[in-house]
Write an enzyme that holds these catalytic residues in place. Structure first.
Site, PDB file in Angstrom:
ATOM      1  N   SER A   1       1.966  -5.613   7.460  1.00  6.49           N
ATOM      2  CA  SER A   1       0.516  -5.394   7.811  1.00  6.49           C
ATOM      3  C   SER A   1      -0.261  -6.399   6.745  1.00  6.49           C
ATOM      4  CB  SER A   1       0.097  -4.107   7.927  1.00  6.49           C
ATOM      5  OG  SER A   1       0.963  -3.375   8.573  1.00  6.49           O
TER       6      SER A   1
ATOM      7  N   GLY B   1       4.019  -4.071   4.056  1.00  4.82           N
ATOM      8  CA  GLY B   1       4.271  -5.390   3.563  1.00  4.82           C
ATOM      9  C   GLY B   1       3.954  -6.581   4.608  1.00  4.82           C
TER      10      GLY B   1
ATOM     11  N   ALA C   1       9.955  -0.184   4.044  1.00  4.72           N
ATOM     12  CA  ALA C   1       9.853   0.524   2.996  1.00  4.72           C
ATOM     13  C   ALA C   1       8.673   1.589   3.206  1.00  4.72           C
ATOM     14  CB  ALA C   1       9.792  -0.162   1.688  1.00  4.72           C
ATOM     15  N   GLY C   2       7.854   1.315   4.180  1.00  3.25           N
ATOM     16  CA  GLY C   2       6.681   2.005   4.245  1.00  3.25           C
ATOM     17  C   GLY C   2       5.510   1.583   3.374  1.00  3.25           C
ATOM     18  N   LEU C   3       5.534   0.338   2.695  1.00  7.62           N
ATOM     19  CA  LEU C   3       4.684  -0.294   1.713  1.00  7.62           C
ATOM     20  C   LEU C   3       3.779  -1.061   2.607  1.00  7.62           C
ATOM     21  CD1 LEU C   3       7.201  -0.838  -1.022  1.00  7.62           C
ATOM     22  CD2 LEU C   3       5.239   1.101  -0.951  1.00  7.62           C
TER      23      LEU C   3
ATOM     24  N   LYS D   1       0.986  -1.290  -0.004  1.00  8.42           N
ATOM     25  CA  LYS D   1      -0.020  -0.108   0.142  1.00  8.42           C
ATOM     26  C   LYS D   1       0.913   1.234   0.076  1.00  8.42           C
ATOM     27  CE  LYS D   1       0.929   1.369   4.322  1.00  8.42           C
ATOM     28  NZ  LYS D   1       1.932   2.606   4.641  1.00  8.42           N
TER      29      LYS D   1
ATOM     30  N   ASP E   1      -2.260  -0.668  10.584  1.00  7.07           N
ATOM     31  CA  ASP E   1      -2.552  -0.593   9.101  1.00  7.07           C
ATOM     32  C   ASP E   1      -3.079  -1.700   8.779  1.00  7.07           C
ATOM     33  OD1 ASP E   1      -1.134   1.984   9.172  1.00  7.07           O
ATOM     34  OD2 ASP E   1       0.651   1.047   8.232  1.00  7.07           O
TER      35      ASP E   1
HETATM   36  O1  C5P Z   1       0.290   0.155  15.136  1.00  7.42           O
HETATM   37  P1  C5P Z   1       1.724  -0.574  14.482  1.00  7.42           P
HETATM   38  O2  C5P Z   1       2.207  -1.657  15.510  1.00  7.42           O
HETATM   39  O3  C5P Z   1       1.818  -0.955  13.107  1.00  7.42           O
HETATM   40  O4  C5P Z   1       2.414   0.677  14.813  1.00  7.42           O
HETATM   41  C1  C5P Z   1       4.086   0.885  14.793  1.00  7.42           C
HETATM   42  C2  C5P Z   1       4.474   1.855  15.613  1.00  7.42           C
HETATM   43  O5  C5P Z   1       4.204   3.158  14.727  1.00  7.42           O
HETATM   44  C3  C5P Z   1       3.964   2.374  16.883  1.00  7.42           C
HETATM   45  O6  C5P Z   1       4.709   1.838  17.836  1.00  7.42           O
HETATM   46  C4  C5P Z   1       3.890   3.794  16.943  1.00  7.42           C
HETATM   47  O7  C5P Z   1       5.458   4.106  17.320  1.00  7.42           O
HETATM   48  C5  C5P Z   1       3.952   4.218  15.527  1.00  7.42           C
HETATM   49  N1  C5P Z   1       2.544   4.609  15.083  1.00  7.42           N
HETATM   50  C6  C5P Z   1       2.167   5.793  15.650  1.00  7.42           C
HETATM   51  N2  C5P Z   1       0.769   6.262  15.388  1.00  7.42           N
HETATM   52  C7  C5P Z   1       0.214   5.738  14.124  1.00  7.42           C
HETATM   53  C8  C5P Z   1       0.640   4.220  13.725  1.00  7.42           C
HETATM   54  C9  C5P Z   1       1.913   3.807  14.164  1.00  7.42           C
HETATM   55  O8  C5P Z   1       2.765   6.665  16.301  1.00  7.42           O
HETATM   56  N3  C5P Z   1      -1.066   6.105  14.091  1.00  7.42           N
END
Ligand code: C5P
Length: 274
Positions: A100, A98, A94-96, A9, A133
């Protein structure tokens, strides 16, 4: 055996609204799934096993695929084990999205293999417990997401555009990028207005994670300039980086230190995976 595609994504825009008391960031973002996809094979088995075509990817319990298997078991109370093989095509860090996407695909796969004990809505709601995500992937593939990213509103498909993904060798850690966010340096866009623009065919790409990502990895600024000089009209960080998505009538350079992929937007209809 069940084989499914697990798409990448990008965030066509990503606004950080504020930092929340729980440490997460409140977002308003337009997510879009892409034709760049991993392939995942699932077989019910006597024990849980995970293997991956890329040996550098951890296949222990930190992998979101195994977290999704455990989540499905815990939520449904069903007794099963599954053997999973991941053919990795989406670059990581990469921010993509993958990882998730792999988790969402795994929840979908288990529901199929176990004869659909639960609905797509339940899968999506559960998935937010293991990553912000992940619920997006249960949308139509184009969605406006708020909250941590887990409150998802599906949209109609957007018109296709000429699109490349370009990633340098260095990756970026999502938490590290979020930690660098300076709340005084965020965009002033109104996300609902920007969303209306996209729907009306007047896109405005932006990403509030770009400044913190470029401060962590300054060489990204040079790469972005190089891509813009080649003729791309818009070059935006994908999610928390380090890849860019590049829009316009140009081709990225052939260089061994860059991952480059020409991609399309990808959508799905309810009842079918990507
Ligand atoms: O939810 P997830 O585990 O994918 O998020 C990874 C990290 O990204 C979180 O621990 C947090 O540091 C950051 N994050 C955030 N705000 C969001 C999504 C992610 O600060 N809305």
């Amino acid at each position: 055996m069940l084989t499914l595609h697990s798409p990448a994504k990008i965030n066509l825009f990503l606004k950080i609204v504020h930092r929340r008391p729980d440490g997460y960031h409140e977002l308003a973002s337009l997510f879009q799934a892409l034709s760049l996809r991993d392939e995942i094979h699932y077989t019910l088995h006597s024990s849980d096993q995970l293997s991956c075509s890329d040996p550098s990817l951890p296949t222990d319990s930190s992998n979101l695929i195994l977290k999704a298997v455990n989540l499905f078991r815990q939520k449904t109370g069903l007794l099963f084990n599954v053997k999973v093989h991941l053919e990795k095509k989406i670059p990581y860090e990469a921010g993509l999205g993958g990882g998730s996407s792999n988790a969402a695909t795994t929840l979908w796969a288990l529901n199929e293999l176990l004869e659909k004990p639960v609905t797509e809505t339940e899968l999506s709601a559960w998935s937010s417990e293991i990553g912000s995500d992940i619920p997006f992937f249960f949308s139509s593939g184009t969605a406006y997401c708020i909250g941590r990213g887990e409150c998802v509103r599906s949209l109609n498909p957007l018109p296709q555009t000429s699109l490349w993904i370009v990633k340098p060798q260095h990756g970026l850690s999502t938490p590290a990028v979020y930690r660098r966010v300076n709340l005084d340096k965020l965009s002033s866009h109104n996300p609902e207005q920007v969303l209306s623009g996209f729907i009306a065919g007047a896109p405005c790409y932006f990403n509030d994670l770009e400044i913190p990502a470029l401060s962590l990895l300054p060489s990204l600024a040079t790469l972005r300039t190089e891509l813009l000089d080649l003729g791309f009209k818009d070059v935006l960080l994908a999610g928390s980086g380090s890849s860019f998505f590049c829009i316009g009538p140009a081709t990225p350079p052939h260089r061994p230190d860059l991952f480059c992929a020409k991609v399309n937007y990808l959508n799905r209809t309810s009842g079918h995976w990507y």
